[in-house]
Design a protein around this motif. Structure first.
Motif, PDB file in Angstrom:
ATOM      1  N   HIS A  77       0.810  -1.216   0.000  1.00 32.19           N
ATOM      2  CA  HIS A  77       0.000   0.000   0.000  1.00 32.19           C
ATOM      3  C   HIS A  77       0.848   1.273   0.000  1.00 32.19           C
ATOM      4  O   HIS A  77       0.293   2.376  -0.009  1.00 32.19           O
ATOM      5  N   GLY A  78       2.176   1.130   0.029  1.00 27.81           N
ATOM      6  CA  GLY A  78       3.033   2.310   0.075  1.00 27.81           C
ATOM      7  C   GLY A  78       3.805   2.524  -1.215  1.00 27.81           C
ATOM      8  O   GLY A  78       3.739   1.704  -2.130  1.00 27.81           O
ATOM      9  N   PRO A  79       4.556   3.613  -1.321  1.00 23.34           N
ATOM     10  CA  PRO A  79       5.375   3.870  -2.514  1.00 23.34           C
ATOM     11  C   PRO A  79       6.500   2.845  -2.611  1.00 23.34           C
ATOM     12  O   PRO A  79       7.125   2.501  -1.608  1.00 23.34           O
ATOM     13  N   HIS A  80       6.746   2.351  -3.805  1.00 22.64           N
ATOM     14  CA  HIS A  80       7.739   1.302  -4.000  1.00 22.64           C
ATOM     15  C   HIS A  80       9.154   1.840  -3.872  1.00 22.64           C
ATOM     16  O   HIS A  80       9.409   3.037  -4.059  1.00 22.64           O
ATOM     17  N   ALA A  81      10.081   0.956  -3.556  1.00 18.53           N
ATOM     18  CA  ALA A  81      11.484   1.343  -3.369  1.00 18.53           C
ATOM     19  C   ALA A  81      12.106   1.764  -4.692  1.00 18.53           C
ATOM     20  O   ALA A  81      11.807   1.211  -5.743  1.00 18.53           O
ATOM     21  N   ARG A  82      12.965   2.729  -4.616  1.00 20.62           N
ATOM     22  CA  ARG A  82      13.716   3.209  -5.772  1.00 20.62           C
ATOM     23  C   ARG A  82      15.149   3.516  -5.343  1.00 20.62           C
ATOM     24  O   ARG A  82      15.409   3.827  -4.179  1.00 20.62           O
ATOM     25  N   GLY A  83      16.076   3.422  -6.275  1.00 16.74           N
ATOM     26  CA  GLY A  83      17.435   3.907  -6.096  1.00 16.74           C
ATOM     27  C   GLY A  83      18.129   3.570  -4.790  1.00 16.74           C
ATOM     28  O   GLY A  83      18.353   4.443  -3.961  1.00 16.74           O
ATOM     29  N   ARG A  84      18.447   2.303  -4.585  1.00 15.87           N
ATOM     30  CA  ARG A  84      19.212   1.822  -3.425  1.00 15.87           C
ATOM     31  C   ARG A  84      18.475   1.929  -2.092  1.00 15.87           C
ATOM     32  O   ARG A  84      19.057   1.731  -1.039  1.00 15.87           O
ATOM     33  N   ILE A  85      17.192   2.258  -2.141  1.00 16.21           N
ATOM     34  CA  ILE A  85      16.388   2.350  -0.924  1.00 16.21           C
ATOM     35  C   ILE A  85      15.888   0.957  -0.524  1.00 16.21           C
ATOM     36  O   ILE A  85      15.470   0.167  -1.375  1.00 16.21           O
ATOM     37  N   VAL A  86      15.908   0.657   0.764  1.00 14.39           N
ATOM     38  CA  VAL A  86      15.361  -0.592   1.311  1.00 14.39           C
ATOM     39  C   VAL A  86      14.181  -0.229   2.204  1.00 14.39           C
ATOM     40  O   VAL A  86      14.312   0.575   3.128  1.00 14.39           O
ATOM     41  N   ARG A  87      13.020  -0.819   1.936  1.00 15.72           N
ATOM     42  CA  ARG A  87      11.812  -0.507   2.712  1.00 15.72           C
ATOM     43  C   ARG A  87      11.607  -1.463   3.886  1.00 15.72           C
ATOM     44  O   ARG A  87      11.090  -1.059   4.926  1.00 15.72           O
ATOM     45  N   SER A  88      11.954  -2.715   3.726  1.00 17.70           N
ATOM     46  CA  SER A  88      11.865  -3.665   4.835  1.00 17.70           C
ATOM     47  C   SER A  88      13.100  -4.548   4.811  1.00 17.70           C
ATOM     48  O   SER A  88      13.603  -4.915   3.752  1.00 17.70           O
ATOM     49  N   LEU A  89      13.593  -4.873   5.999  1.00 16.60           N
ATOM     50  CA  LEU A  89      14.845  -5.613   6.141  1.00 16.60           C
ATOM     51  C   LEU A  89      14.622  -6.820   7.031  1.00 16.60           C
ATOM     52  O   LEU A  89      14.133  -6.695   8.160  1.00 16.60           O
ATOM     53  N   VAL A  90      14.975  -7.999   6.524  1.00 17.41           N
ATOM     54  CA  VAL A  90      14.901  -9.236   7.300  1.00 17.41           C
ATOM     55  C   VAL A  90      16.325  -9.735   7.519  1.00 17.41           C
ATOM     56  O   VAL A  90      17.016 -10.078   6.559  1.00 17.41           O
ATOM     57  N   LEU A  91      16.765  -9.760   8.763  1.00 17.55           N
ATOM     58  CA  LEU A  91      18.103 -10.253   9.096  1.00 17.55           C
ATOM     59  C   LEU A  91      18.012 -11.702   9.557  1.00 17.55           C
ATOM     60  O   LEU A  91      17.184 -12.040  10.414  1.00 17.55           O
TER      61      LEU A  91
END
Length: 436
Positions: A77-91
């Motif tokens: 539902h949010g704006p998609h990632a662009r240009g080296r951006i990470v929206r969610s991170l799973v370690l």
């Protein structure tokens, strides 16, 4: 070709009732899953509500879908990632687990316009840098490789909306705490945090205190207890005769899919070679193997091409095989908690499982620790022709040099030698209805 899903199925699905949208529910149904597991029933609504979550969930409980499904629902539902951006991170602590989680993300997001990726060590970094130039809505990573990518300017973590620490207990045992602390400093203060661990031990609660904000606490199985569907058996045996007994058990019982745990990498190699020489297709999987070799061995085991997979504890993290019938402890683990992790790979989702432990006199103290932790005494059965001749012996020497931290994807550097100790001060882990 994916099976079709009709409107009635979508409307009546329990996953729809949990608040998931049509594209995700359709993907879940196409994988053949009809009922959410206990952890999913509790976790999905909490994540969708934006709450931080602290969950004690062991392997095989469906925890990956428990955080993946609502995370994807929020991200779509949010704006998609662009240009080296990470929206969610799973370690995750290991390469295998990272790959497993990434496969789940890809499957559940097949009907979504979201970009996902996975990065870990043991493979070339340049292709990963190239892929991440487009950004990632979901990035699954091991801590060491993630730090390498950050240091090279390949990604930015200052817009992460959701952070997941999967198998956090294992990451602490492997010495990843410093990398995790560095990563946390790179993330925005306002974000959602999800922490998953097999247990709520002191070190995990300490980490959670500084990470989570008023978390929902979930616990789907009693701590340090094993599944009721698993049959446990202990076969006393001299240490030197364990490979002979293993070959006898597999051949005489006609076991066709067996996961064997070895304490050391060299031991895993020797046993795999011995089994192959006896005509049983086998392979070893551990930190000294290349990522390609590990991937091929796991794929062969899942497909049935390999009859036996011999693994160390670290390399086995992330092995997820539906209805795996047999797990054998060739060596008892040095940490009692690892017994629970090991046998958690059988007896899943209500199916029966068989956990076999070959125990020498030298391992008496390790056995006592396991029985104290699990609250049950393992039933003992001697195998004719393999009765132990050594009835008492000094315990294994578990003291020694301190283990080094593992970086870049969960190999078992620093945890593969007998006697290593993790940074937590505990003995280091030794190398050695369908539901999501």
């Amino acid at each position: 070709m994916l099976p079709p899903v009709d409107e009635e199925q979508l409307a009546e699905s329990p996953f729809t009732a949990l608040g998931l949208g049509r594209p995700i529910v359709e993907a879940v149904l196409q994988k053949g899953y009809s009922q959410p597991s206990s952890i999913q029933q509790q976790c999905i609504p909490a994540v969708l509500a934006g709450r931080d979550v602290m969950a004690a969930a062991q392997t095989g409980t469906g925890k990956t879908a428990g955080f993946t499904l609502p995370m994807l629902e929020r991200l779509r539902h949010g704006p998609h990632a662009r240009g080296r951006i990470v929206r969610s991170l799973v370690l995750t602590p290991t390469r295998e687990l990272a790959a497993q989680v990434a496969d789940n993300v890809k499957a559940y997001s097949r009907h979504l316009d979201l970009r996902s990726d996975v990065v870990f060590g043991g493979v070339k970094i340049n292709p990963q840098i190239t892929r991440l130039q487009a950004g990632a809505d979901v990035l699954v990573a091991t801590p060491g490789r993630l730090m390498d990518l950050v240091q090279q300017g390949a990604i930015s973590l200052d817009r992460v909306e959701i952070l997941v620490l999967d198998e956090a207990d294992r990451m602490l045992d492997m010495g990843f705490i410093r990398d995790i602390q560095k990563i946390l400093r790179l993330l925005p203060a306002k974000r959602q945090n999800l922490l998953f661990s097999a247990t709520f031990e002191t070190s995990i609660r300490r980490l959670a205190t500084g990470l989570l904000h008023e978390p929902v606490q979930l616990q789907v199985t009693p701590e340090n207890r094993t599944a009721a569907t698993v049959e446990h058996i202990l076969h006393p045996c001299d240490m030197a005769r364990k490979p002979d007994l293993l070959c006898h058990l597999i051949a005489s019982n006609d076991w066709q899919q067996v996961l064997v745990f070895s304490r050391t990498k060299h031991g895993a190699n020797r046993v795999a070679d011995r089994l192959s020489a006896e005509g049983m297709a086998a392979a070893a999987i551990h930190g000294n193997k290349s990522q390609g070799a590990r991937t091929r061995a796991l794929a062969g085991f899942k497909s049935g091409e390999l009859r036996v997979l011999v693994a160390t504890d670290i390399a086995a993290r992330g092995i997820d095989i539906h209805q795996l019938p047999h797990v054998v402890n060739l060596d008892l683990p040095n940490q009692a908690e690892d017994y629970v992790h090991r046998i958690g790979r059988t007896g899943r989702a209500g199916h029966s499982g068989h956990a076999v432990s070959l125990v020498a006199a030298e391992e008496h103290e390790l056995l006592r620790a396991i029985e104290r932790l699990t609250g049950k005494k393992l039933p003992k059965q001697e195998i004719p022709g393999f009765e132990p001749t050594v009835l008492s012996a000094p315990p294994l020497d578990l003291s020694g040099g301190r283990g080094r931290s593992s970086r870049g994807g969960g190999g078992n550097r620093g945890v593969g030698n007998r006697g290593g100790v993790s940074r937590s001060g505990r003995p280091a882990a030794r190398s050695s209805s369908r539901r999501p």
